[in-house]
Structure formats: structure tokens, C-alpha cells
Design a protein around this motif. Structure first.
Motif, PDB file in Angstrom:
ATOM      1  N   THR A   1       0.846  -1.186   0.000  1.00 39.58           N
ATOM      2  CA  THR A   1       0.000   0.000   0.000  1.00 39.58           C
ATOM      3  C   THR A   1       0.884   1.239   0.000  1.00 39.58           C
ATOM      4  O   THR A   1       1.902   1.289   0.674  1.00 39.58           O
ATOM      5  N   GLY A   2       0.504   2.211  -0.804  1.00 40.07           N
ATOM      6  CA  GLY A   2       1.259   3.455  -0.881  1.00 40.07           C
ATOM      7  C   GLY A   2       2.189   3.529  -2.068  1.00 40.07           C
ATOM      8  O   GLY A   2       2.709   4.592  -2.391  1.00 40.07           O
TER       9      GLY A   2
ATOM     10  N   ARG B   1       5.578   6.524  -5.637  1.00 40.67           N
ATOM     11  CA  ARG B   1       4.745   6.785  -4.464  1.00 40.67           C
ATOM     12  C   ARG B   1       3.358   7.184  -4.959  1.00 40.67           C
ATOM     13  O   ARG B   1       3.219   8.079  -5.791  1.00 40.67           O
ATOM     14  N   GLU B   2       2.361   6.521  -4.447  1.00 38.16           N
ATOM     15  CA  GLU B   2       0.991   6.753  -4.927  1.00 38.16           C
ATOM     16  C   GLU B   2       0.532   8.192  -4.696  1.00 38.16           C
ATOM     17  O   GLU B   2      -0.188   8.755  -5.517  1.00 38.16           O
ATOM     18  N   ASP B   3       0.966   8.805  -3.629  1.00 35.55           N
ATOM     19  CA  ASP B   3       0.528  10.176  -3.362  1.00 35.55           C
ATOM     20  C   ASP B   3       1.070  11.176  -4.378  1.00 35.55           C
ATOM     21  O   ASP B   3       0.551  12.282  -4.504  1.00 35.55           O
ATOM     22  N   ALA B   4       2.078  10.794  -5.152  1.00 37.41           N
ATOM     23  CA  ALA B   4       2.594  11.677  -6.206  1.00 37.41           C
ATOM     24  C   ALA B   4       1.544  11.930  -7.279  1.00 37.41           C
ATOM     25  O   ALA B   4       1.530  12.989  -7.911  1.00 37.41           O
TER      26      ALA B   4
ATOM     27  N   ASP C   1      -1.572  12.370  -6.768  1.00 39.31           N
ATOM     28  CA  ASP C   1      -2.540  13.349  -6.265  1.00 39.31           C
ATOM     29  C   ASP C   1      -2.132  14.781  -6.588  1.00 39.31           C
ATOM     30  O   ASP C   1      -2.960  15.676  -6.607  1.00 39.31           O
ATOM     31  N   ARG C   2      -0.853  14.983  -6.839  1.00 42.13           N
ATOM     32  CA  ARG C   2      -0.360  16.335  -7.139  1.00 42.13           C
ATOM     33  C   ARG C   2      -0.706  16.779  -8.547  1.00 42.13           C
ATOM     34  O   ARG C   2      -0.626  17.957  -8.863  1.00 42.13           O
TER      35      ARG C   2
ATOM     36  N   ASP D   1       9.800  11.077  -6.864  1.00 42.98           N
ATOM     37  CA  ASP D   1       8.675  10.221  -6.489  1.00 42.98           C
ATOM     38  C   ASP D   1       8.748   8.837  -7.122  1.00 42.98           C
ATOM     39  O   ASP D   1       7.935   7.971  -6.821  1.00 42.98           O
TER      40      ASP D   1
END
Length: 182
Positions: free
Chosen positions: A61-62, A87-90, A92-93, A102
Motif C-alpha cells: 500500500t502506498g 509513491r501513490e501520493d505523487a 494526487d499532485r 517520487d
């Protein structure tokens, strides 16, 4: 094929790519020059998809195993790896490309017509950009070459044949039977 300048002059940027036609070509940028290549064939795509499934099953996860998203090595260079782990949150940017910071791994399936780009150009550019790992899948040889970042360049950590199993802690703990890629 390379186009030295964009229409109207100046260097190509990632933002210029959105104005290009959907014409079955792949577009990348190196040092402000447009690189054009034919879209990958079915065999190339099958290898990339098999590897993606193998990595997806083990990714924690992530982290995201992805395709069809570019990496901006610098403002004047942009490449679209066959696969990446980021990274999965990258995601979102937003934006036109992933930042190298990332991206934990890029993978290229080497095509005979574009081998120099994958083996030399992208190896250098991804290394300078600081992407920690670069894998080269060579269908004709049925090998997986694992490159690791050392001081702004890659060193060859392993060359694995189809009969080998990659066991690694990077970019995440995984066990990968290389023959399953082919």
C-alpha cells in the motif's frame, strides 16, 4: 526520429505534448528535442503487462505500479517508461509528469529499433535524475538487467536469465520468477 525544434521555434517542453495528435506514435523529449517512435507492438506490450501484474501482486500500500505516465527528468526532458513504481501520493499532485524524486523504479522493455535510447540515453538521463533503480527487459535475450543508482549513475547489480528468480528488497520486497515475464 527526432524533431529539433517545435513549430514556431524554441525547445519542446512537456506542455507542448498535449497539442500533438493521437496518431499511433509515442512522443518523448530529450534536451528540448522531440523524440518520435512507433507505438510498441503486441509482444512488447504483453511483456510489460505481465511484469506489471507480477509487481502489482506484491506492491505494498502506498506504492503504485503504473504505465503510460511520463517522468520529467528535467524541464527539457520527458520520458515515458514502459513501467514505473512510484509513491501513490505523487499522483494526487497532478501535473504533466511525475517528478523523479517520487519514482522508485523505471522499467524499459528494449525494442530492437529503439535499443540505443533505452540502453544509453534513458539509462544516463534516469540516472542523472536520481531515480534509484532501472530495469531493462530484453525479450530477444530473455533477460532482466537490474541497475542501481550509485553516485548519479547506474551500476549493474544483476543480469538474470529466464530460469532465474529475482529476490529483492527494492523497490519493495519481491520474488520475481524472470521466466514469467516472457
Amino acid at each position: 526520429m527526432t524533431s529539433p525544434a517545435r513549430p514556431g521555434g524554441g525547445a519542446w517542453t512537456v506542455d507542448d505534448l498535449q497539442d500533438l495528435p493521437e496518431d499511433g506514435q509515442d512522443y518523448e523529449i530529450f534536451d528540448g528535442r522531440l523524440l518520435v517512435s512507433p507505438h510498441a507492438d503486441v509482444f512488447h506490450g504483453a511483456i510489460a503487462n505481465r511484469l506489471r501484474r507480477l509487481l502489482d501482486r506484491q506492491a505494498p500500500t502506498g506504492l503504485l505500479v503504473g504505465q503510460d505516465i511520463g517522468v520529467s527528468a528535467k524541464r527539457s526532458s520527458y520520458f515515458v517508461p514502459d513501467l514505473f513504481v512510484a509513491r501513490e501520493d505523487a499522483l494526487d499532485r497532478g501535473g504533466p509528469a511525475l517528478a523523479p524524486a517520487d519514482v522508485l523504479l523505471v522499467v524499459e522493455v528494449v525494442s530492437p529499433g529503439n535499443a540505443g535510447r533505452d540502453l544509453v540515453l534513458k539509462r544516463h538521463e534516469y540516472g542523472v535524475a536520481g531515480i534509484p533503480r532501472y530495469w531493462l527487459v530484453e525479450p530477444r535475450k530473455q533477460t532482466l538487467t537490474v541497475l542501481e543508482q550509485v553516485g548519479g549513475a547506474y551500476r549493474e547489480a544483476a543480469v538474470l536469465a529466464a530460469s532465474d528468480v529475482l529476490r529483492s528488497d527494492q523497490p519493495f520486497p519481491l520474488v520475481l520468477p524472470v521466466g514469467d515475464i516472457f
